[in-house]
Design a protein around this motif. Structure first.
Motif, PDB file in Angstrom:
ATOM      1  N   TYR A 100       0.829  -1.208   0.000  1.00 49.08           N
ATOM      2  CA  TYR A 100       0.000   0.000   0.000  1.00 49.08           C
ATOM      3  C   TYR A 100       0.865   1.261   0.000  1.00 49.08           C
ATOM      4  N   THR A 101       1.953   1.222   0.745  1.00 56.07           N
ATOM      5  CA  THR A 101       2.859   2.371   0.776  1.00 56.07           C
ATOM      6  C   THR A 101       3.492   2.591  -0.592  1.00 56.07           C
ATOM      7  N   ALA A 102       3.915   1.500  -1.233  1.00 51.20           N
ATOM      8  CA  ALA A 102       4.513   1.597  -2.563  1.00 51.20           C
ATOM      9  C   ALA A 102       3.509   2.150  -3.570  1.00 51.20           C
ATOM     10  N   ASP A 103       2.254   1.709  -3.446  1.00 50.49           N
ATOM     11  CA  ASP A 103       1.211   2.191  -4.352  1.00 50.49           C
ATOM     12  C   ASP A 103       0.959   3.684  -4.142  1.00 50.49           C
ATOM     13  N   GLU A 104       1.012   4.120  -2.889  1.00 47.98           N
ATOM     14  CA  GLU A 104       0.812   5.539  -2.586  1.00 47.98           C
ATOM     15  C   GLU A 104       1.965   6.381  -3.137  1.00 47.98           C
ATOM     16  N   ILE A 105       3.173   5.847  -3.076  1.00 50.43           N
ATOM     17  CA  ILE A 105       4.329   6.542  -3.652  1.00 50.43           C
ATOM     18  C   ILE A 105       4.116   6.767  -5.142  1.00 50.43           C
ATOM     19  N   LEU A 106       3.612   5.744  -5.811  1.00 58.20           N
ATOM     20  CA  LEU A 106       3.356   5.860  -7.253  1.00 58.20           C
ATOM     21  C   LEU A 106       2.266   6.884  -7.550  1.00 58.20           C
ATOM     22  N   ASP A 107       1.293   7.003  -6.657  1.00 60.49           N
ATOM     23  CA  ASP A 107       0.213   7.978  -6.858  1.00 60.49           C
ATOM     24  C   ASP A 107       0.754   9.400  -6.926  1.00 60.49           C
ATOM     25  N   TYR A 108       1.791   9.668  -6.144  1.00 60.48           N
ATOM     26  CA  TYR A 108       2.336  11.026  -6.068  1.00 60.48           C
ATOM     27  C   TYR A 108       3.607  11.212  -6.904  1.00 60.48           C
ATOM     28  N   ALA A 109       4.109  10.140  -7.475  1.00 59.88           N
ATOM     29  CA  ALA A 109       5.354  10.223  -8.244  1.00 59.88           C
ATOM     30  C   ALA A 109       5.122  10.931  -9.581  1.00 59.88           C
ATOM     31  N   PRO A 110       6.098  11.714 -10.051  1.00 55.11           N
ATOM     32  CA  PRO A 110       5.961  12.383 -11.350  1.00 55.11           C
ATOM     33  C   PRO A 110       6.015  11.380 -12.495  1.00 55.11           C
ATOM     34  N   ALA A 111       5.513  11.783 -13.642  1.00 51.90           N
ATOM     35  CA  ALA A 111       5.442  10.894 -14.804  1.00 51.90           C
ATOM     36  C   ALA A 111       6.815  10.401 -15.230  1.00 51.90           C
ATOM     37  N   ILE A 112       7.835  11.251 -15.089  1.00 49.78           N
ATOM     38  CA  ILE A 112       9.183  10.857 -15.501  1.00 49.78           C
ATOM     39  C   ILE A 112       9.705   9.697 -14.653  1.00 49.78           C
ATOM     40  N   PHE A 113       9.182   9.574 -13.430  1.00 50.74           N
ATOM     41  CA  PHE A 113       9.575   8.478 -12.545  1.00 50.74           C
ATOM     42  C   PHE A 113       8.775   7.211 -12.862  1.00 50.74           C
ATOM     43  N   LYS A 114       7.470   7.371 -13.050  1.00 50.03           N
ATOM     44  CA  LYS A 114       6.595   6.207 -13.244  1.00 50.03           C
ATOM     45  C   LYS A 114       6.737   5.575 -14.620  1.00 50.03           C
ATOM     46  N   GLY A 115       6.951   6.397 -15.637  1.00 49.98           N
ATOM     47  CA  GLY A 115       6.998   5.848 -16.984  1.00 49.98           C
ATOM     48  C   GLY A 115       5.646   5.271 -17.361  1.00 49.98           C
ATOM     49  N   GLU A 116       5.609   3.990 -17.732  1.00 47.19           N
ATOM     50  CA  GLU A 116       4.355   3.340 -18.128  1.00 47.19           C
ATOM     51  C   GLU A 116       3.696   2.585 -16.974  1.00 47.19           C
ATOM     52  N   ILE A 117       4.257   2.700 -15.787  1.00 45.64           N
ATOM     53  CA  ILE A 117       3.693   2.014 -14.622  1.00 45.64           C
ATOM     54  C   ILE A 117       2.425   2.722 -14.163  1.00 45.64           C
ATOM     55  N   GLU A 118       1.324   1.992 -14.069  1.00 48.38           N
ATOM     56  CA  GLU A 118       0.051   2.578 -13.645  1.00 48.38           C
ATOM     57  C   GLU A 118      -0.311   2.214 -12.210  1.00 48.38           C
ATOM     58  N   SER A 119       0.151   1.073 -11.736  1.00 46.63           N
ATOM     59  CA  SER A 119      -0.127   0.672 -10.355  1.00 46.63           C
ATOM     60  C   SER A 119       1.032  -0.155  -9.828  1.00 46.63           C
ATOM     61  N   VAL A 120       0.975  -0.461  -8.541  1.00 42.11           N
ATOM     62  CA  VAL A 120       2.049  -1.212  -7.905  1.00 42.11           C
ATOM     63  C   VAL A 120       2.207  -2.602  -8.521  1.00 42.11           C
ATOM     64  N   PHE A 121       1.139  -3.117  -9.127  1.00 39.19           N
ATOM     65  CA  PHE A 121       1.193  -4.455  -9.718  1.00 39.19           C
ATOM     66  C   PHE A 121       1.964  -4.475 -11.040  1.00 39.19           C
ATOM     67  N   ASP A 122       2.258  -3.292 -11.562  1.00 40.16           N
ATOM     68  CA  ASP A 122       3.050  -3.210 -12.790  1.00 40.16           C
ATOM     69  C   ASP A 122       4.545  -3.109 -12.497  1.00 40.16           C
TER      70      ASP A 122
END
Length: 206
Positions: free
Chosen positions: A62-84
Motif C-alpha cells: 500500500y505504501t509503494a502504491d501511494e508513492i506511485l500515486d504522487y510520483a511524477p510521470a518521468i519516474f513512473k513511466g508506463e507504470i500505472e499501479s504497484v502491480f506493474d
C-alpha cells in the motif's frame, strides 16, 4: 525475509541516509535549479528510488502504491499501479574510485568532533573547517570534500581556533572554527558577513 529486510533497512539508514543524502542535500537545496551537480544527484536518486520501490513493494504494497500515486510521470513511466512494478537493479558502473580512505576519514572526523557536539561547542559541522593535506584523498574538487565532511572548508591551513584533530594514513588533520560568516541562505560559513550571501548563493539568486 527478516534478514533481507534488515539488510535493506541498514542500507537506507547507514549508507543512503547517513552518507549519500547527508552529503548531497546542500546541492539539492542550494545549487542553481539546473546545475549539473544538482541534476546528477536527482538522477541518481531516481535510479535508486525505482530500484528500492521494486524491492519493498511485495512487503509494504500500500505504501509503494501511494508513492506511485504522487510520483511524477518521468519516474513512473508506463507504470500505472504497484502491480506493474518490476524490480530494476541499479546498473553497475565501471569505476576505479576507492572510497575506503574517505570512509575512514569521515568516521575519524566524526569521532573527533563528538565531544564538541556533546559539550555544545558547536551545533552543526558547518561551523567547522578542516586543515591538512587534502591531496591524500581521491577527490580533487575542494567543494566535494567539503560536502563529504559537511564542513564549510577543507584547506591546507586555517587561521580559525583549533578545536580537535584526527589522523588518517599517518597524516594529521586539524579541525577549526570557521573563519567566515554564516550565509543566511545555505548556512555555510563562507559569506563575508551575516547580512550578505556567499558567492555561490549570490550567483544562484541573481
Amino acid at each position: 525475509f527478516l534478514r533481507g529486510f534488515a539488510t535493506l533497512n541498514h542500507f537506507i539508514t547507514n549508507e543512503l541516509s547517513g552518507i549519500y543524502m547527508d552529503i548531497t542535500k546542500d546541492r539539492l537545496y542550494c545549487d542553481a535549479k539546473d546545475a549539473r551537480s544538482r541534476r546528477a544527484t536527482q538522477s541518481a536518486m531516481t535510479v535508486i528510488a525505482k530500484a528500492m520501490l521494486g524491492l519493498v513493494a511485495p512487503v509494504i504494497t500500500y505504501t509503494a502504491d501511494e508513492i506511485l500515486d504522487y510520483a511524477p510521470a518521468i519516474f513512473k513511466g508506463e507504470i500505472e499501479s504497484v502491480f506493474d512494478l518490476v524490480y530494476e537493479p541499479v546498473p553497475e558502473v565501471a569505476e576505479s574510485f576507492d572510497d575506503t580512505l574517505l570512509l575512514e576519514a569521515r568516521e575519524k572526523f566524526s569521532e573527533a568532533i563528538d565531544s564538541l557536539k556533546k559539550e555544545k561547542v558547536i551545533k552543526a559541522t558547518l561551523e567547522l573547517e578542516i586543515a591538512g593535506d587534502r591531496t591524500l584523498f581521491p577527490i580533487s574538487d575542494p567543494k566535494d570534500l567539503e560536502d563529504w565532511f559537511v564542513v564549510s572548508a577543507v584547506k591546507e591551513e586555517s587561521e580559525g581556533e583549533t578545536l580537535a584533530s584526527f589522523e588518517v594514513e599517518g597524516k594529521t588533520f586539524t579541525v577549526h572554527k570557521a573563519t567566515r560568516a554564516k550565509c543566511p541562505r545555505c548556512w555555510r560559513y563562507t559569506a563575508p558577513s551575516e547580512e550578505t550571501l556567499c558567492e555561490r548563493c549570490q550567483e544562484v539568486v541573481e
